[in-house]
Motif scaffolding. Structure first.
Motif, PDB file in Angstrom:
ATOM      1  N   GLY A  81       0.811  -1.214   0.000  1.00 40.52           N
ATOM      2  CA  GLY A  81       0.000   0.000   0.000  1.00 40.52           C
ATOM      3  C   GLY A  81       0.842   1.261   0.000  1.00 40.52           C
ATOM      4  N   HIS A  82       0.422   2.234  -0.841  1.00 33.49           N
ATOM      5  CA  HIS A  82       1.057   3.555  -0.915  1.00 33.49           C
ATOM      6  C   HIS A  82       2.469   3.457  -1.492  1.00 33.49           C
ATOM      7  N   ASN A  83       3.281   4.467  -1.283  1.00 37.26           N
ATOM      8  CA  ASN A  83       4.639   4.541  -1.809  1.00 37.26           C
ATOM      9  C   ASN A  83       5.355   5.597  -0.975  1.00 37.26           C
ATOM     10  N   PRO A  84       6.563   5.330  -0.477  1.00 38.58           N
ATOM     11  CA  PRO A  84       7.254   6.343   0.327  1.00 38.58           C
ATOM     12  C   PRO A  84       7.391   7.686  -0.374  1.00 38.58           C
ATOM     13  N   GLY A  85       7.421   7.687  -1.707  1.00 33.68           N
ATOM     14  CA  GLY A  85       7.564   8.939  -2.444  1.00 33.68           C
ATOM     15  C   GLY A  85       6.285   9.722  -2.630  1.00 33.68           C
ATOM     16  N   ASN A  86       5.148   9.137  -2.263  1.00 37.28           N
ATOM     17  CA  ASN A  86       3.872   9.823  -2.484  1.00 37.28           C
ATOM     18  C   ASN A  86       3.817  11.192  -1.809  1.00 37.28           C
ATOM     19  N   ARG A  87       4.458  11.317  -0.630  1.00 44.80           N
ATOM     20  CA  ARG A  87       4.383  12.575   0.122  1.00 44.80           C
ATOM     21  C   ARG A  87       5.002  13.739  -0.646  1.00 44.80           C
ATOM     22  N   ASP A  88       5.891  13.432  -1.597  1.00 40.79           N
ATOM     23  CA  ASP A  88       6.546  14.482  -2.382  1.00 40.79           C
ATOM     24  C   ASP A  88       5.860  14.712  -3.729  1.00 40.79           C
ATOM     25  N   HIS A  89       4.742  14.022  -3.949  1.00 44.14           N
ATOM     26  CA  HIS A  89       4.046  14.113  -5.237  1.00 44.14           C
ATOM     27  C   HIS A  89       2.540  14.237  -5.002  1.00 44.14           C
ATOM     28  N   THR A  90       2.168  15.185  -4.152  1.00 41.91           N
ATOM     29  CA  THR A  90       0.755  15.310  -3.783  1.00 41.91           C
ATOM     30  C   THR A  90      -0.110  15.702  -4.975  1.00 41.91           C
ATOM     31  N   ARG A  91       0.411  16.513  -5.872  1.00 46.62           N
ATOM     32  CA  ARG A  91      -0.391  16.907  -7.042  1.00 46.62           C
ATOM     33  C   ARG A  91      -0.691  15.689  -7.904  1.00 46.62           C
ATOM     34  N   GLU A  92       0.311  14.868  -8.119  1.00 47.70           N
ATOM     35  CA  GLU A  92       0.113  13.696  -8.967  1.00 47.70           C
ATOM     36  C   GLU A  92      -0.831  12.681  -8.325  1.00 47.70           C
ATOM     37  N   ILE A  93      -0.672  12.433  -7.030  1.00 51.24           N
ATOM     38  CA  ILE A  93      -1.514  11.401  -6.411  1.00 51.24           C
ATOM     39  C   ILE A  93      -2.934  11.889  -6.155  1.00 51.24           C
ATOM     40  N   ASN A  94      -3.145  13.201  -6.191  1.00 50.14           N
ATOM     41  CA  ASN A  94      -4.508  13.723  -6.028  1.00 50.14           C
ATOM     42  C   ASN A  94      -5.314  13.681  -7.326  1.00 50.14           C
ATOM     43  N   ARG A  95      -4.667  13.330  -8.435  1.00 51.62           N
ATOM     44  CA  ARG A  95      -5.382  13.237  -9.702  1.00 51.62           C
ATOM     45  C   ARG A  95      -6.474  12.171  -9.620  1.00 51.62           C
ATOM     46  N   GLN A  96      -7.641  12.496 -10.112  1.00 51.44           N
ATOM     47  CA  GLN A  96      -8.768  11.565 -10.049  1.00 51.44           C
ATOM     48  C   GLN A  96      -8.648  10.486 -11.127  1.00 51.44           C
ATOM     49  N   VAL A  97      -8.947   9.249 -10.735  1.00 52.20           N
ATOM     50  CA  VAL A  97      -8.964   8.138 -11.685  1.00 52.20           C
ATOM     51  C   VAL A  97     -10.315   7.433 -11.584  1.00 52.20           C
ATOM     52  N   ASP A  98     -10.656   6.720 -12.637  1.00 50.00           N
ATOM     53  CA  ASP A  98     -11.934   6.009 -12.707  1.00 50.00           C
ATOM     54  C   ASP A  98     -11.827   4.693 -11.950  1.00 50.00           C
TER      55      ASP A  98
END
Length: 292
Positions: A81-98
């Motif tokens: 679950g998740h990825n240690p790098g997610n915290r530095d890529h909030t814009r990318e991970i907030n993108r909505q997916v179907d």
């Protein structure tokens, strides 16, 4: 597993009793013996600090033939679950997916223990240990990621990886971020959903079997009790709002190994010896399911 931006999960099936979940362990006589969220979408967690204990180092796999064993010919996908790098890529991970029945964030940061030990590091450590155990029994194992990418993958891609591998089982490893006093593990099962690209009708029963076997073995091996706040003390919860389950076409479950925000659970989750027990419980449950 509370979600700040979601209503309480809809229950679609009567949960199994604790006895039924534990009974899945006993296939033969020889076999018996809220805070920051942690799921697909929600609040950010504290930045992770150093691990409380030394993590199991990732071991490159696939370079040598797998040993012959009871799981030879079987494919398991492990989804840390998740990825240690997610915290530095909030814009990318907030993108909505179907996710078939709606749209949701690509991924989230996950939670962390009070000392900063991040869920994303916990899930990778347990996944490495689990991979080693399954490969020792001859299974082909694939991780959806190994912290080898800047962030993600997104929840729809995580499901797609398992589908494209034609996995016999997929397990998504997590730890919860609930309130202090909420303790124990729970296994999340896919509800029967159909909409857009989601159709779980063919995997609901098999996923429930996989989940019950994992719950029984996990309790037996780790000594942890089923969650006292989700699943009615069964250790099992059915959800229809998780894209990683909705979009799966192969048997899949999520496992919340404990609550990182509770000090007693966190003491377990941050201990390498307990993480090895967690991996063993998961491996035994998966193997029991695959062996039938």
């Amino acid at each position: 597993m509370p979600y700040d931006d979601c209503p309480p999960p809809t229950r679609h099936a009567r949960p199994l009793s604790v006895a039924a979940a534990l009974a899945a362990v006993c296939l033969t006589a020889a076999g018996c013996g809220g805070g920051p969220e942690t799921g697909e979408a929600g609040a950010a967690s504290p930045r992770p600090g150093p691990d409380a204990t030394t993590s199991a180092a990732p071991t490159p796999t696939g370079k040598q033939p797998l040993p012959k064993g009871p799981l030879t010919g079987r494919t398991v996908v492990i989804d840390p679950g998740h990825n240690p790098g997610n915290r530095d890529h909030t814009r990318e991970i907030n993108r909505q997916v179907d996710i078939g029945t709606g749209r949701k964030e690509c991924d989230t940061t996950g939670t962390a223990a009070n000392d900063g030990y991040a869920e994303a590091r916990f899930t990778l450590d347990v996944s490495h240990r689990l991979r080693a155990l399954l490969e020792a029994e001859g299974a082909r194992v694939r991780l959806t990621h190994d912290a080898d990418r800047p962030f993600g993958p997104c929840i729809d891609e995580r499901a797609r990886i398992g589908n494209e591998a034609k996995a016999d089982a997929v397990v998504s490893v997590h730890a919860d971020g609930s309130a202090v006093g909420n303790r124990g593990f729970h296994v999340i099962l896919p509800a029967e959903v159909k909409g857009g690209g989601a159709d779980t009708s063919k995997i609901v029963k098999s996923s429930a079997d996989l989940g019950a076997r994992i719950a029984g073995h996990f309790a037996r091996t780790t000594g942890s009790a089923p969650s006292n706040y989700i699943g009615g003390n069964t250790g099992l919860d059915t959800r229809d709002d998780l894209g990683g389950l909705n979009l799966s076409t192969v048997p899949k479950v999520f496992v919340e190994c404990g609550n990182m925000r509770d000090p007693k659970d966190a003491a377990l989750l941050t201990a390498a010896s307990w993480r090895q027990k967690a991996a063993q419980g998961l491996a035994d449950g998966i193997a029991g399911y695959l062996k039938g």
